[in-house]
Design a protein around this motif. Structure first.
Motif, PDB file in Angstrom:
ATOM      1  N   ILE A  95       0.614  -1.103  -0.531  1.00 33.51           N
ATOM      2  CA  ILE A  95      -0.212  -0.233   0.444  1.00 33.51           C
ATOM      3  C   ILE A  95       1.187   1.192  -0.039  1.00 33.51           C
ATOM      4  CG2 ILE A  95      -0.413  -0.262   2.963  1.00 33.51           C
ATOM      5  CD1 ILE A  95      -3.257   1.190   1.921  1.00 33.51           C
ATOM      6  N   LEU A  96       0.273   2.107  -0.841  1.00 31.69           N
ATOM      7  CA  LEU A  96       1.598   3.386  -0.733  1.00 31.69           C
ATOM      8  C   LEU A  96       0.754   4.457   0.275  1.00 31.69           C
ATOM      9  CD1 LEU A  96       1.565   3.842  -4.287  1.00 31.69           C
ATOM     10  CD2 LEU A  96       3.338   3.390  -3.333  1.00 31.69           C
ATOM     11  N   VAL A  97       1.614   4.995   0.694  1.00 32.61           N
ATOM     12  CA  VAL A  97       1.006   6.246   1.757  1.00 32.61           C
ATOM     13  C   VAL A  97       1.976   7.755   1.720  1.00 32.61           C
ATOM     14  CG1 VAL A  97       0.216   4.356   3.089  1.00 32.61           C
ATOM     15  CG2 VAL A  97       2.244   5.020   4.193  1.00 32.61           C
ATOM     16  N   GLU A  98       1.660   8.484   1.887  1.00 36.66           N
ATOM     17  CA  GLU A  98       1.498   9.985   2.387  1.00 36.66           C
ATOM     18  C   GLU A  98       2.742   9.762   3.601  1.00 36.66           C
ATOM     19  OE1 GLU A  98      -1.930  12.346   1.676  1.00 36.66           O
ATOM     20  OE2 GLU A  98      -1.661  11.481   3.359  1.00 36.66           O
ATOM     21  N   ASP A  99       4.028   9.676   3.411  1.00 36.27           N
ATOM     22  CA  ASP A  99       5.053  10.473   4.291  1.00 36.27           C
ATOM     23  C   ASP A  99       5.015  11.492   4.836  1.00 36.27           C
ATOM     24  OD1 ASP A  99       7.020   9.870   5.415  1.00 36.27           O
ATOM     25  OD2 ASP A  99       8.379  10.247   3.906  1.00 36.27           O
ATOM     26  N   PRO A 100       4.094  12.465   6.333  1.00 37.00           N
ATOM     27  CA  PRO A 100       3.659  11.287   6.978  1.00 37.00           C
ATOM     28  C   PRO A 100       2.434  10.540   7.190  1.00 37.00           C
ATOM     29  CG  PRO A 100       4.288  13.616   7.935  1.00 37.00           C
ATOM     30  CD  PRO A 100       4.377  13.957   6.673  1.00 37.00           C
ATOM     31  N   CYS A 101       2.499   9.684   7.597  1.00 40.02           N
ATOM     32  CA  CYS A 101       0.752   9.129   7.354  1.00 40.02           C
ATOM     33  C   CYS A 101       0.643   8.920   8.498  1.00 40.02           C
ATOM     34  CB  CYS A 101       0.824   7.703   6.913  1.00 40.02           C
ATOM     35  SG  CYS A 101      -0.511   7.068   6.468  1.00 40.02           S
ATOM     36  N   TYR A 102      -0.685   8.928   9.099  1.00 43.74           N
ATOM     37  CA  TYR A 102      -2.175   8.507  10.378  1.00 43.74           C
ATOM     38  C   TYR A 102      -1.697   7.394  10.802  1.00 43.74           C
ATOM     39  CZ  TYR A 102      -5.895   8.687  12.897  1.00 43.74           C
ATOM     40  OH  TYR A 102      -6.679   7.903  14.119  1.00 43.74           O
ATOM     41  N   LEU A 103      -0.443   7.329  11.681  1.00 41.69           N
ATOM     42  CA  LEU A 103      -0.172   5.976  12.583  1.00 41.69           C
ATOM     43  C   LEU A 103      -1.409   5.379  12.526  1.00 41.69           C
ATOM     44  CD1 LEU A 103       2.034   5.115  14.047  1.00 41.69           C
ATOM     45  CD2 LEU A 103       1.751   6.105  16.428  1.00 41.69           C
ATOM     46  N   ALA A 104      -2.517   4.742  13.277  1.00 39.76           N
ATOM     47  CA  ALA A 104      -3.350   4.026  13.388  1.00 39.76           C
ATOM     48  C   ALA A 104      -3.495   3.687  12.410  1.00 39.76           C
ATOM     49  CB  ALA A 104      -4.490   5.176  13.773  1.00 39.76           C
ATOM     50  N   ALA A 105      -3.201   4.650  11.141  1.00 38.59           N
ATOM     51  CA  ALA A 105      -3.929   4.309   9.506  1.00 38.59           C
ATOM     52  C   ALA A 105      -2.520   2.995   9.064  1.00 38.59           C
ATOM     53  CB  ALA A 105      -4.011   4.753   8.854  1.00 38.59           C
ATOM     54  N   LEU A 106      -2.005   3.229   9.546  1.00 36.01           N
ATOM     55  CA  LEU A 106      -0.599   2.575   9.784  1.00 36.01           C
ATOM     56  C   LEU A 106      -0.298   0.926   9.763  1.00 36.01           C
ATOM     57  CD1 LEU A 106       2.574   4.869   9.360  1.00 36.01           C
ATOM     58  CD2 LEU A 106       1.681   3.763   7.098  1.00 36.01           C
ATOM     59  N   GLN A 107      -0.840   1.365  11.388  1.00 41.92           N
ATOM     60  CA  GLN A 107      -1.134   0.263  11.521  1.00 41.92           C
ATOM     61  C   GLN A 107      -1.884  -0.700  11.813  1.00 41.92           C
ATOM     62  OE1 GLN A 107      -1.746   2.518  15.937  1.00 41.92           O
ATOM     63  NE2 GLN A 107       0.819   2.347  16.494  1.00 41.92           N
ATOM     64  N   CYS A 108      -3.569   0.235  10.787  1.00 41.34           N
ATOM     65  CA  CYS A 108      -4.522  -1.020  10.296  1.00 41.34           C
ATOM     66  C   CYS A 108      -3.487  -1.685   9.557  1.00 41.34           C
ATOM     67  CB  CYS A 108      -5.539  -0.363  10.087  1.00 41.34           C
ATOM     68  SG  CYS A 108      -6.450   0.246  11.495  1.00 41.34           S
ATOM     69  N   PHE A 109      -3.406  -1.276   8.609  1.00 36.65           N
ATOM     70  CA  PHE A 109      -2.338  -1.337   7.331  1.00 36.65           C
ATOM     71  C   PHE A 109      -1.468  -2.159   7.826  1.00 36.65           C
ATOM     72  CE2 PHE A 109      -3.539   2.581   5.875  1.00 36.65           C
ATOM     73  CZ  PHE A 109      -4.826   2.002   5.312  1.00 36.65           C
ATOM     74  N   GLN A 110      -0.598  -2.552   8.622  1.00 34.34           N
ATOM     75  CA  GLN A 110       0.198  -3.709   9.275  1.00 34.34           C
ATOM     76  C   GLN A 110      -0.397  -5.146   9.817  1.00 34.34           C
ATOM     77  OE1 GLN A 110       3.279  -1.249  11.315  1.00 34.34           O
ATOM     78  NE2 GLN A 110       4.212  -0.536   9.331  1.00 34.34           N
ATOM     79  N   LEU A 111      -0.914  -4.604  10.612  1.00 31.24           N
ATOM     80  CA  LEU A 111      -2.228  -5.754  11.273  1.00 31.24           C
ATOM     81  C   LEU A 111      -2.942  -6.401   9.616  1.00 31.24           C
ATOM     82  CD1 LEU A 111      -3.676  -4.164  14.496  1.00 31.24           C
ATOM     83  CD2 LEU A 111      -1.872  -5.850  13.406  1.00 31.24           C
ATOM     84  N   ALA A 112      -3.214  -5.971   9.386  1.00 26.52           N
ATOM     85  CA  ALA A 112      -3.865  -6.690   7.888  1.00 26.52           C
ATOM     86  C   ALA A 112      -2.409  -7.919   6.625  1.00 26.52           C
ATOM     87  CB  ALA A 112      -4.561  -5.430   7.047  1.00 26.52           C
ATOM     88  N   GLY A 113      -1.095  -7.362   6.804  1.00 25.30           N
ATOM     89  CA  GLY A 113      -0.541  -8.105   6.489  1.00 25.30           C
ATOM     90  C   GLY A 113       0.549  -7.226   5.850  1.00 25.30           C
ATOM     91  N   ALA A 114      -0.863  -5.797   5.318  1.00 19.82           N
ATOM     92  CA  ALA A 114       0.218  -5.002   3.905  1.00 19.82           C
ATOM     93  C   ALA A 114       1.389  -4.430   4.680  1.00 19.82           C
ATOM     94  CB  ALA A 114      -0.512  -3.725   3.205  1.00 19.82           C
ATOM     95  N   VAL A 115       2.408  -3.971   2.899  1.00 18.13           N
ATOM     96  CA  VAL A 115       3.783  -3.151   3.497  1.00 18.13           C
ATOM     97  C   VAL A 115       3.573  -1.553   2.803  1.00 18.13           C
ATOM     98  CG1 VAL A 115       6.241  -3.703   2.856  1.00 18.13           C
ATOM     99  CG2 VAL A 115       4.523  -5.988   3.355  1.00 18.13           C
ATOM    100  N   PRO A 116       3.574  -0.891   4.455  1.00 21.71           N
ATOM    101  CA  PRO A 116       3.359   0.126   3.572  1.00 21.71           C
ATOM    102  C   PRO A 116       4.402   1.159   2.729  1.00 21.71           C
ATOM    103  CG  PRO A 116       2.789   0.118   5.881  1.00 21.71           C
ATOM    104  CD  PRO A 116       3.590  -0.691   5.626  1.00 21.71           C
TER     105      PRO A 116
END
Length: 83
Positions: A1-22
């Motif tokens: 998944i592509l994300v803005e830098d910086p990114c909302y921390l909770a969104a990053l955590q959700c994506f990582q829990l789902a197995g996505a690589v930000p």
């Protein structure tokens, strides 16, 4: 998944829990860099782009209309799913 830098921390955590690589996309004062987005889509073949174009968290910035249009052209051309 592509994300803005910086990114909302909770969104990053959700994506990582789902197995996505930000993968962070460089931003400037106007937000996401359309050229960097295009390059990173080519390089990483992401399944999704996560962006907050209005009152971004944590920066508070809002993308100007011209930047939104440039990003929309890349997103459409690349067929990139976006949230």
């Amino acid at each position: 998944i592509l994300v803005e830098d910086p990114c909302y921390l909770a969104a990053l955590q959700c994506f990582q829990l789902a197995g996505a690589v930000p993968v962070p996309i460089p931003c400037d004062d106007d937000g996401l860099d359309p050229e960097a987005l295009d390059r990173l889509v080519e390089e990483h073949q992401p399944k999704l782009l996560y962006t907050v174009p209005t009152f971004h968290n944590p920066t508070g910035r809002t993308l100007p209309e011209e930047r939104r249009a440039a990003l929309a052209r890349v997103i459409e051309r690349r067929g990139l799913w976006t949230i």
